[in-house]
Design a protein around this motif. Structure first.
Motif, PDB file in Angstrom:
ATOM      1  N   MET A 195       3.775   5.752  -5.590  1.00 43.46           N
ATOM      2  CA  MET A 195       3.715   5.832  -7.050  1.00 43.46           C
ATOM      3  C   MET A 195       2.559   6.722  -7.512  1.00 43.46           C
ATOM      4  O   MET A 195       2.594   7.260  -8.612  1.00 43.46           O
ATOM      5  CB  MET A 195       3.531   4.430  -7.661  1.00 43.46           C
ATOM      6  CG  MET A 195       4.734   3.515  -7.532  1.00 43.46           C
ATOM      7  SD  MET A 195       6.253   4.193  -8.259  1.00 43.46           S
ATOM      8  CE  MET A 195       5.741   4.438  -9.963  1.00 43.46           C
ATOM      9  N   GLY A 196       1.534   6.850  -6.664  1.00 41.56           N
ATOM     10  CA  GLY A 196       0.334   7.564  -7.098  1.00 41.56           C
ATOM     11  C   GLY A 196       0.315   9.043  -6.765  1.00 41.56           C
ATOM     12  O   GLY A 196      -0.581   9.767  -7.190  1.00 41.56           O
ATOM     13  N   VAL A 247       2.119   1.781  -3.456  1.00 39.42           N
ATOM     14  CA  VAL A 247       1.044   2.311  -4.302  1.00 39.42           C
ATOM     15  C   VAL A 247       0.876   3.820  -4.085  1.00 39.42           C
ATOM     16  O   VAL A 247       0.780   4.602  -5.037  1.00 39.42           O
ATOM     17  CB  VAL A 247      -0.291   1.571  -4.046  1.00 39.42           C
ATOM     18  CG1 VAL A 247      -1.465   2.271  -4.718  1.00 39.42           C
ATOM     19  CG2 VAL A 247      -0.199   0.123  -4.524  1.00 39.42           C
ATOM     20  N   LEU A 248       0.869   4.234  -2.821  1.00 38.42           N
ATOM     21  CA  LEU A 248       0.715   5.663  -2.502  1.00 38.42           C
ATOM     22  C   LEU A 248       1.870   6.467  -3.091  1.00 38.42           C
ATOM     23  O   LEU A 248       1.674   7.518  -3.707  1.00 38.42           O
ATOM     24  CB  LEU A 248       0.675   5.883  -0.992  1.00 38.42           C
ATOM     25  CG  LEU A 248      -0.553   5.362  -0.247  1.00 38.42           C
ATOM     26  CD1 LEU A 248      -0.368   5.546   1.261  1.00 38.42           C
ATOM     27  CD2 LEU A 248      -1.817   6.082  -0.717  1.00 38.42           C
ATOM     28  N   LEU A 304       0.838  -1.205   0.000  1.00 42.06           N
ATOM     29  CA  LEU A 304       0.000   0.000   0.000  1.00 42.06           C
ATOM     30  C   LEU A 304       0.872   1.254   0.000  1.00 42.06           C
ATOM     31  O   LEU A 304       0.593   2.229  -0.694  1.00 42.06           O
ATOM     32  CB  LEU A 304      -0.920  -0.013   1.230  1.00 42.06           C
ATOM     33  CG  LEU A 304      -1.812   1.195   1.464  1.00 42.06           C
ATOM     34  CD1 LEU A 304      -2.709   1.471   0.270  1.00 42.06           C
ATOM     35  CD2 LEU A 304      -2.694   0.982   2.701  1.00 42.06           C
TER      36      LEU A 304
END
Lengths: 232, 232
Positions: free
Chosen positions: B116-117, B113-114, B110
């Protein structure tokens, strides 16, 4: 300023309740003693005696830890330290009606961040079977449905994408964020805008494109939301 | 199978405690009646009478809701519905020692993901002042520091990136995830690997590159972690 200085000199009196204090003490005690899930905990009356507080206070604190999933009671074995469900209590408070606007906005953006960030896990773990299922969801949507159906399709499509990352916590997290997302978009009284890239296009990119293509496509798909952030 | 059928036929008896039930009833009641933060709640004794349970059970349930930040007690005004801190209880249970391995792995991903986002929010909101501060953090790092210092730099640099998104919830969330991230990388007994793109490079991209360059750079920076996911 005078009041501020007075408060500094006197020192504020803590407004923690006894249950707040006992809850914190217990959590600190578990950490200090390196309790592991499954380890037996002291009995309620032992805690009462050691902490020098009433039985009701100890019960209140234990009840809170039970709600967090940190302790459980087993027949004949008494209280044990348990594995908490990390998203369990988050779920309890994620009610758009009681969260302040600034946090709602933050959570709205958090969903966009997750959506933009999941491409790497997705390309690492997607399977042909997943893509077939996703394609079916996208093709079944139609284009003229009522708003209600379109929201349902959004949830099905993006939910499947999260599922394809193989990360169960991420998937549950996004399901929890959905009502917030729905609430914020409704509040803004925006029309339900769709970017240039739709679900069918995204599936096509997943099938034949690169990770970078997918990131660019997802941005286009979410662009109306990013545009509304930029205009704030 | 026989046991499973028996259980199906008999129906499992709920093991919820009275406090579980009352807590759920209260939360449902607030929703049904559309309570808003600041609204006064019924008195404890009214709840006792209406629910037909003991005062201790009501107190336990109220204590849980107080812990979630859903209710507060004000002098002379009694109990009110409050604005919960959505991340408050999450923080309480995010202890790597009591979370199961599969959830730890999920939380580790997670964070990736954060990370990269967040480029889209970052490019929307970064200021020259922010970039100067970030550059200072990156330049002060040195390259030969002890592991302890490098971890401190990691936290300072990535923490600043989150701050630059202007999203306070996101920033707090990543701070909470840090111990989990640290724990998982230590568990894997990996060396502290750094990708081809380092912090100074990332700052340079933020100054002169595009959002797409930054996304590619961040991937390279985090690549050792993605590689270890791919090798699982």
């Amino acid at each position: 300023m005078a009041l501020e200085n007075l408060s500094k000199d006197l020192g504020r009196v803590s407004t923690d309740t006894m249950a707040d204090i006992v809850e914190l003490r217990l959590r600190e005690y578990f950490k200090k003693k390196s309790f592991k899930p499954g380890d037996p905990l002291p009995k309620e009356m032992e805690l009462v005696a050691a902490l020098g507080v009433s039985r009701n206070v100890v019960r209140e604190a234990l009840s809170r830890l039970r709600m967090l999933g940190m302790i459980e009671t087993r027949k004949k074995r008494g209280m044990l330290l348990a594995r908490p469900d990390v998203l369990g209590t988050f779920e309890r408070v994620l009610d758009p009606l009681i969260i302040d606007d600034s946090t709602l906005q933050d959570l709205f953006e958090l969903r966009l961040v997750l959506e933009m960030g999941l491409a790497d896990l997705l390309f690492l773990r997607k399977t042909d079977k997943d893509i077939l299922q996703l394609e079916k969801i996208a093709r079944d949507e139609g284009h003229e449905g009522e708003k209600k159906f379109r929201v349902k399709n959004e949830i099905a499509f993006h939910g499947k994408l999260y599922e394809m990352t193989g990360n169960n916590t991420l998937k549950r997290f996004q399901v929890m964020l959905l009502p917030v997302f729905g609430y914020v978009t409704t509040m803004e009284k925006e029309e339900y805008k769709i970017g240039k890239v739709n679900h069918v296009d995204l599936v096509e990119i997943l099938k034949t494109g690169t990770k970078e293509d997918f990131k660019a496509g997802m941005y286009e798909h979410l662009k109306p939301h990013f545009d509304s952030l930029a205009n704030k």
